[in-house]
Design a protein around this motif. Structure first.
Motif, PDB file in Angstrom:
ATOM      1  N   CYS A  61     -42.411 -18.692  46.916  1.00  0.00           N
ATOM      2  CA  CYS A  61     -43.737 -19.259  46.689  1.00  0.00           C
ATOM      3  C   CYS A  61     -44.056 -19.194  45.194  1.00  0.00           C
ATOM      4  O   CYS A  61     -43.385 -18.499  44.417  1.00  0.00           O
ATOM      5  CB  CYS A  61     -44.783 -18.496  47.499  1.00  0.00           C
ATOM      6  N   ARG A  63     -46.505 -17.763  43.627  1.00  0.00           N
ATOM      7  CA  ARG A  63     -46.916 -16.443  43.163  1.00  0.00           C
ATOM      8  C   ARG A  63     -45.703 -15.554  42.896  1.00  0.00           C
ATOM      9  O   ARG A  63     -45.663 -14.827  41.903  1.00  0.00           O
ATOM     10  CB  ARG A  63     -47.832 -15.793  44.199  1.00  0.00           C
ATOM     11  N   CYS A  64     -44.697 -15.607  43.787  1.00  0.00           N
ATOM     12  CA  CYS A  64     -43.513 -14.765  43.594  1.00  0.00           C
ATOM     13  C   CYS A  64     -42.659 -15.258  42.428  1.00  0.00           C
ATOM     14  O   CYS A  64     -41.958 -14.469  41.792  1.00  0.00           O
ATOM     15  CB  CYS A  64     -42.689 -14.705  44.882  1.00  0.00           C
ATOM     16  N   GLN A  66     -43.957 -16.587  39.678  1.00  0.00           N
ATOM     17  CA  GLN A  66     -44.667 -16.212  38.462  1.00  0.00           C
ATOM     18  C   GLN A  66     -44.766 -14.704  38.288  1.00  0.00           C
ATOM     19  O   GLN A  66     -44.641 -14.179  37.175  1.00  0.00           O
ATOM     20  CB  GLN A  66     -46.078 -16.819  38.474  1.00  0.00           C
ATOM     21  N   ARG A  67     -45.021 -14.019  39.402  1.00  0.00           N
ATOM     22  CA  ARG A  67     -45.227 -12.563  39.319  1.00  0.00           C
ATOM     23  C   ARG A  67     -44.622 -11.912  40.555  1.00  0.00           C
ATOM     24  O   ARG A  67     -45.332 -11.630  41.519  1.00  0.00           O
ATOM     25  CB  ARG A  67     -46.720 -12.261  39.225  1.00  0.00           C
ATOM     26  N   THR A 207     -52.705 -10.522  50.895  1.00  0.00           N
ATOM     27  CA  THR A 207     -52.357 -10.809  49.502  1.00  0.00           C
ATOM     28  C   THR A 207     -51.162  -9.984  49.032  1.00  0.00           C
ATOM     29  O   THR A 207     -50.592 -10.267  47.985  1.00  0.00           O
ATOM     30  CB  THR A 207     -53.552 -10.513  48.577  1.00  0.00           C
TER      31      THR A 207
END
Length: 239
Positions: A61, A63-64, A66-67, A207
């Motif tokens: 995803c 988010r994973c 990017q961070r 989250t």
């Protein structure tokens, strides 16, 4: 053999009742085939945090990418949608162990093969603060850990302690969740953490804030790898 014969006889005399339709399924778990087929099974998802993905060829995803989280991967079987949310509420807040046992069994059916690559050295339930555990009477993550530990022959280890009686994460924004989890955990028995592959056990991953905070402190204490095993995954908004 004698135990299996007795169990089969008892199931013929007292067939299990489906927890959703209330029909007597006669199955080995408390769900009938029709209800099982309509469960919100987790489909294509991020291989790191298990977030459901709309694009079939995506592996991670946004988010994973990017961070990345501190945990190595999340293993989950179901989306946190009806009726899974109702079963979890019954298990977590209304002291109905059969609902939790059913969800844990469904996880084993879907995730046990992936869990064995390789099996962790220990299962670590996400702890409750002593006051909340006293109010509830049990820690649902510990009960699930014990079920999976018995099924997979993995020891269960209470290696984390909740330092503060933080408010429930449900209903908080992502930023509020992060503030809520700051310094929330402490390690116990650090000598049992160093050099170990551990799996955190929780009921729902939303989250990932709680799992990230717990994984980070285990890694700082010397764990070589931390996975997350959970019963359900909350979809992204709009999914």
């Amino acid at each position: 053999m004698v135990y299996k014969s007795i169990r089969a006889s008892l199931q013929r005399l007292f067939p299990l009742q489906c927890l959703l339709s209330l029909d007597h399924s006669g199955a080995t778990t408390e769900i009938c085939p029709a209800c099982r087929d309509t469960l919100p099974w987790l489909g294509h998802h991020c291989r790191r945090c298990a977030l459901p993905l709309a694009t079939a060829n995506a592996e991670l995803c946004g988010r994973c990418l990017q961070r990345p989280p501190r945990f190595h991967q999340c293993l989950c079987a179901l989306n946190y949608r009806f009726p899974v949310d109702s079963l979890l509420a019954d298990f977590k807040h209304h002291a109905k162990p059969p609902s939790g046992r059913l969800l844990a069994q469904l996880w084993l059916e879907r995730c046990s093969a992936a869990a064995a690559e390789p099996l962790p050295d220990a299962l670590v339930p996400v702890p409750l603060h002593w006051r909340r555990r006293w109010q509830r009477g049990y820690n649902q993550s510990l009960l699930v850990s014990q079920f999976w530990g018995n099924a997979l022959t993995i020891p269960v280890a209470d290696l984390l302690r909740r330092q503060h009686a933080t408010p429930p994460q449900q209903g908080l924004t992502a930023a509020e969740r992060r503030r809520n989890m700051k310094n929330a955990f402490d390690v116990v028995h650090p000598e049992r953490i160093r050099g170990k592959h551990l799996a955190l056990v929780d009921d729902v991953l939303t989250t990932g804030t709680t799992a990230n905070a717990a994984a980070a402190i285990l890694l700082r204490a010397g764990a070589t790898r931390v996975d997350v095993w959970c019963l359900a995954r909350t979809p992204a908004p709009g999914q």
